[in-house]
Write a protein that holds these residues in place. Structure first.
Motif, short mmCIF file in Angstrom:
data_model
loop_
_atom_site.label_atom_id
_atom_site.label_comp_id
_atom_site.label_asym_id
_atom_site.label_seq_id
_atom_site.Cartn_x
_atom_site.Cartn_y
_atom_site.Cartn_z
N ILE A 140 0.85 -1.20 0.00
CA ILE A 140 0.00 0.00 0.00
C ILE A 140 0.89 1.25 0.00
CG2 ILE A 140 -1.61 1.36 1.43
CD1 ILE A 140 -2.83 -1.34 2.34
N ASN A 141 1.92 1.24 0.84
CA ASN A 141 2.84 2.39 0.90
C ASN A 141 3.55 2.60 -0.43
OD1 ASN A 141 2.31 3.29 3.45
ND2 ASN A 141 3.73 1.83 4.40
N LEU A 142 3.91 1.50 -1.09
CA LEU A 142 4.54 1.61 -2.42
C LEU A 142 3.58 2.30 -3.40
CD1 LEU A 142 6.30 -1.82 -3.19
CD2 LEU A 142 7.38 0.42 -2.94
N SER A 195 -5.94 -7.31 6.11
CA SER A 195 -5.36 -6.72 4.89
C SER A 195 -6.44 -6.00 4.08
CB SER A 195 -4.75 -7.81 4.01
OG SER A 195 -3.65 -8.36 4.67
N GLU A 196 -7.60 -6.64 3.97
CA GLU A 196 -8.71 -5.98 3.26
C GLU A 196 -9.00 -4.62 3.91
OE1 GLU A 196 -12.21 -8.38 3.38
OE2 GLU A 196 -11.46 -9.89 1.96
N LYS A 197 -9.07 -4.63 5.25
CA LYS A 197 -9.42 -3.40 5.99
C LYS A 197 -8.41 -2.29 5.71
CE LYS A 197 -13.25 -3.67 8.10
NZ LYS A 197 -14.06 -3.56 6.93
N GLN A 198 -7.10 -2.66 5.74
CA GLN A 198 -6.11 -1.59 5.54
C GLN A 198 -6.14 -1.07 4.10
OE1 GLN A 198 -2.07 -2.56 6.53
NE2 GLN A 198 -2.16 -4.60 5.65
N ILE A 199 -6.50 -1.92 3.16
CA ILE A 199 -6.65 -1.44 1.77
C ILE A 199 -7.85 -0.48 1.68
CG2 ILE A 199 -7.34 -2.19 -0.55
CD1 ILE A 199 -5.56 -4.71 -0.07
N ILE A 200 -8.96 -0.87 2.30
CA ILE A 200 -10.16 -0.03 2.26
C ILE A 200 -9.88 1.34 2.91
CG2 ILE A 200 -12.54 0.18 3.18
CD1 ILE A 200 -12.63 -2.98 2.88
N ASN A 201 -9.09 1.31 3.98
CA ASN A 201 -8.81 2.56 4.71
C ASN A 201 -7.67 3.38 4.11
OD1 ASN A 201 -10.82 2.00 6.54
ND2 ASN A 201 -9.45 0.85 7.91
N SER A 202 -7.08 2.89 3.01
CA SER A 202 -5.87 3.55 2.48
C SER A 202 -6.16 4.76 1.60
CB SER A 202 -5.07 2.54 1.64
OG SER A 202 -5.80 2.23 0.45
N ASN A 203 -7.42 4.94 1.21
CA ASN A 203 -7.81 5.98 0.26
C ASN A 203 -7.41 5.66 -1.19
OD1 ASN A 203 -9.26 7.75 1.80
ND2 ASN A 203 -7.41 8.79 2.56
N LEU A 204 -6.81 4.51 -1.41
CA LEU A 204 -6.58 4.08 -2.79
C LEU A 204 -7.89 3.57 -3.37
CD1 LEU A 204 -3.36 1.93 -2.16
CD2 LEU A 204 -3.41 4.11 -3.41
N ASN A 205 -8.04 3.63 -4.68
CA ASN A 205 -9.14 2.90 -5.31
C ASN A 205 -8.78 1.42 -5.21
OD1 ASN A 205 -10.56 5.19 -6.18
ND2 ASN A 205 -9.12 5.41 -7.89
N TYR A 206 -9.77 0.60 -4.95
CA TYR A 206 -9.43 -0.82 -4.77
C TYR A 206 -10.50 -1.74 -5.34
CZ TYR A 206 -12.94 -0.78 -1.07
OH TYR A 206 -14.13 -0.67 -0.40
N VAL A 207 -10.05 -2.95 -5.72
CA VAL A 207 -10.97 -4.06 -5.94
C VAL A 207 -10.38 -5.23 -5.18
CG1 VAL A 207 -12.02 -5.65 -7.58
CG2 VAL A 207 -11.81 -3.24 -8.17
N ILE A 208 -11.17 -5.78 -4.26
CA ILE A 208 -10.74 -6.93 -3.47
C ILE A 208 -11.54 -8.15 -3.93
CG2 ILE A 208 -10.75 -7.95 -1.15
CD1 ILE A 208 -10.37 -5.02 -0.08
N PHE A 209 -10.83 -9.19 -4.30
CA PHE A 209 -11.50 -10.43 -4.69
C PHE A 209 -11.35 -11.46 -3.57
CE2 PHE A 209 -10.52 -8.75 -8.99
CZ PHE A 209 -11.81 -8.77 -9.51
#
Ligand code: NAP
Length: 288
Positions: free
Chosen positions: A95-97, A129-143
């Motif tokens: 996410i940081n990258l 991991s899903e949660k930190q992606i959702i909270n990252s402000n990045l656009n995301y698709v989680i499968f």
């Protein structure tokens, strides 16, 4: 649009990554693929080999990318590589990258059965991991995938190895179900996520049919002369708990026997692709 799209794939030498990179390369997507070890590259692809994904080296090379697909993950723990370190902390690193390289969108493969209430360590690491992606402000698709099937996935390799010795062992009754999805369908869906404006959703990545494991194995091996044997579940778990080289890890068994089912209709409505029938593939013997 496709020609100018640049995609980063992390965990590039894994099963899904290898198949996906080949597929995207053929669709003229520009790839930057990151792995700890050397690998054969496809057309339109740049390789980054890095032991520890060190930011200062990698960030300048990832600039101007549109999407990052994180395929780093483990399903079996060791003292050095546990779920918290690889499934959770490593995702934080990725996410940081993305943020530092200004990549606006991330695609992540979690697991079918992941939920807030799951007591399993593997699922907990994926949920966090899903949660930190959702909270990252990045656009995301989680499968959340069930078994992704192709010529070289872990389950197919296991079954082929057993066919060679003439007997496939089924843990317990084999009456629990899986909902496999074909790797080419997965690649097609991920391409759609890359080139179209689909964001901020969690989707089950599952095929149209659930099939009991015993029927799956029966059809998989139908064109071979293989005995199928049900093995007492206690025996299989005991092996998984005490032998780090056992065919099934503890969480492989948990996931298998978990009998998880996903929402295929939602996937079908969103992507409108012609899904490959796994039963047809099994009957054709093309995975063998
Ligand atoms: N296959 C399925 O049916 C399925 C189902 C549900 C979820 N998923 C998820 O999808 C993702 C990819 O699965 P896969 O089947 O392609 O798995 P895979 O073949 O085992 O590949 C995973 C990749 O993760 C990277 N990796 C593993 N340990 C690492 C470490 N200590 N440090 C850095 N990188 C490490 C490796 O990439 P490099 O060797 O290139 O560095 C490895 O090739 C995983 O997150 C998995 O949980 C898969």
């Amino acid at each position: 649009m496709v020609k100018n799209t640049q995609v980063v794939v992390t965990g590039a030498s894994g099963f899904i990554a290898k198949n996906l990179r080949k597929y995207l390369s053929n669709k003229n997507i520009k790839l930057i693929s990151v792995s700890r070890r050397n690998f054969k590259k496809f057309k339109n692809e740049t390789k980054i080999i890095t032991k520890n994904y060190d930011e200062t080296n990698i960030i300048p090379k990832l600039k101007n990318s549109d999407v990052l697909i994180n395929l780093v993950g483990i399903g079996k723990q060791t003292v050095d590589n546990d779920y918290n370190l690889i499934n959770y902390e490593f995702t934080k690193k990725i996410i940081n990258l993305c943020i530092k390289s200004k990549i606006p969108k991330i695609v992540y493969l979690s697991g079918l059965g992941v939920s807030k209430s799951s007591p399993l360590g593997y699922f907990i690491s994926k949920y966090k991991s899903e949660k930190q992606i959702i909270n990252s402000n990045l656009n995301y698709v989680i499968f959340r995938p069930s078994y992704i099937i192709g010529k070289n996935d872990h389950l197919t390799k296991y079954l082929k190895k057993q066919i060679k010795v003439g007997q496939i062992n089924i843990p317990g009754s084999g009456n629990y179900s899986i909902q496999p999805i074909y790797i080419d369908d997965v690649s097609q869906i991920i391409l759609d996520v890359i080139i179209r404006n689909k964001s901020n959703m969690i989707l089950d990545l599952v095929g149209s049919e659930s099939i009991t494991f015993k029927n799956y194995v029966k059809e998989f091996s139908s064109q071979t002369n293989t005995k199928i044997k049900k093995i007492n579940l206690e025996t299989v778990y005991h092996d998984a708990i005490t032998n780090s080289k056992s065919a099934f890890g503890v969480d492989d068994l948990n996931i298998l026997i978990g009998d998880f089912k996903g929402d295929h209709k939602k996937l079908q409505n969103l992507f409108k692709i012609r899904f490959t029938s796994i039963q047809k593939i099994l009957k054709s013997g093309s995975l063998l």
